[in-house]
Design a protein around this motif. Structure first.
Motif, short mmCIF file in Angstrom:
data_model
loop_
_atom_site.label_atom_id
_atom_site.label_comp_id
_atom_site.label_asym_id
_atom_site.label_seq_id
_atom_site.Cartn_x
_atom_site.Cartn_y
_atom_site.Cartn_z
N VAL A 78 75.75 57.61 65.30
CA VAL A 78 75.16 56.42 66.38
C VAL A 78 74.35 56.79 67.00
CG1 VAL A 78 76.32 54.91 68.25
CG2 VAL A 78 77.65 55.49 66.14
N VAL A 115 73.77 47.81 65.10
CA VAL A 115 75.29 47.64 65.01
C VAL A 115 75.77 47.62 63.55
CG1 VAL A 115 77.03 45.93 65.35
CG2 VAL A 115 75.51 46.57 67.26
N ILE A 116 74.98 46.95 62.81
CA ILE A 116 75.30 46.87 61.28
C ILE A 116 75.43 48.25 60.69
CG2 ILE A 116 74.46 45.81 59.14
CD1 ILE A 116 73.52 43.50 60.84
N GLY A 119 77.70 50.69 62.13
CA GLY A 119 79.08 50.29 61.78
C GLY A 119 79.46 50.63 60.23
N VAL A 122 79.84 54.62 60.27
CA VAL A 122 81.08 55.23 61.01
C VAL A 122 82.28 54.81 60.25
CG1 VAL A 122 82.34 54.85 62.98
CG2 VAL A 122 80.10 55.39 63.37
N GLY A 123 82.09 53.62 59.75
CA GLY A 123 83.24 53.01 58.59
C GLY A 123 83.48 54.09 57.49
#
Length: 134
Positions: A78, A115-116, A119, A122-123
């Motif tokens: 991040v 953010v995309i 995400g 991290v996913g």
């Protein structure tokens, strides 16, 4: 005879924060930069252990195989993504003649992309952590 009126005294600010999203961007850019620096410092030190003793290096790497370090790796992803994307925005603001005019729009674009992509990253890391632990 003329009299002069003094302007009312402005209330003293307790902080330098002025409420602008650009200031948050500035602060987060520095925080993520320091975070990345400390990660690289530790990374160089633990990688240097291989020259001292391969067994010591292997033991150090084994200590990293736990969920807390996995969460720290996610935070690192991040941080790196924000620092990189915001860095591109800063370069555009500095070197593109229309950069200052569009800096706020670019900030919102950077945040949306961040953010995309964060995400997804991290996913993916969570998926890997869950599937390898079971």
């Amino acid at each position: 005879m003329t009299t002069t009126l003094e302007a009312p005294a402005q209330p003293k600010r307790k902080t330098l924060y002025r409420g602008d999203p650009g200031m948050w961007s500035w602060a987060l850019h520095r925080i993520t930069g320091v975070t990345i620096f400390f990660f690289l410092f530790v990374h160089v030190l633990d990688t240097a252990l291989v020259r001292v003793s391969p067994d010591t290096y292997n033991r150090a790497i084994e200590t990293y195989k736990n969920p807390l370090v996995a969460l720290m790796e996610m935070a690192l992803v991040v941080c790196v993504l924000f620092h990189a994307l915001n860095g591109v925005r800063v370069i555009l603001v500095d070197f593109w003649s229309k950069g200052p005019k569009y800096q706020r729009l670019m900030l919102w674009i950077v945040l949306a992309i961040w953010v995309i992509v964060a995400g997804m990253g991290v996913g993916r890391q969570l998926f890997y952590m869950i599937t390898t632990e079971l």
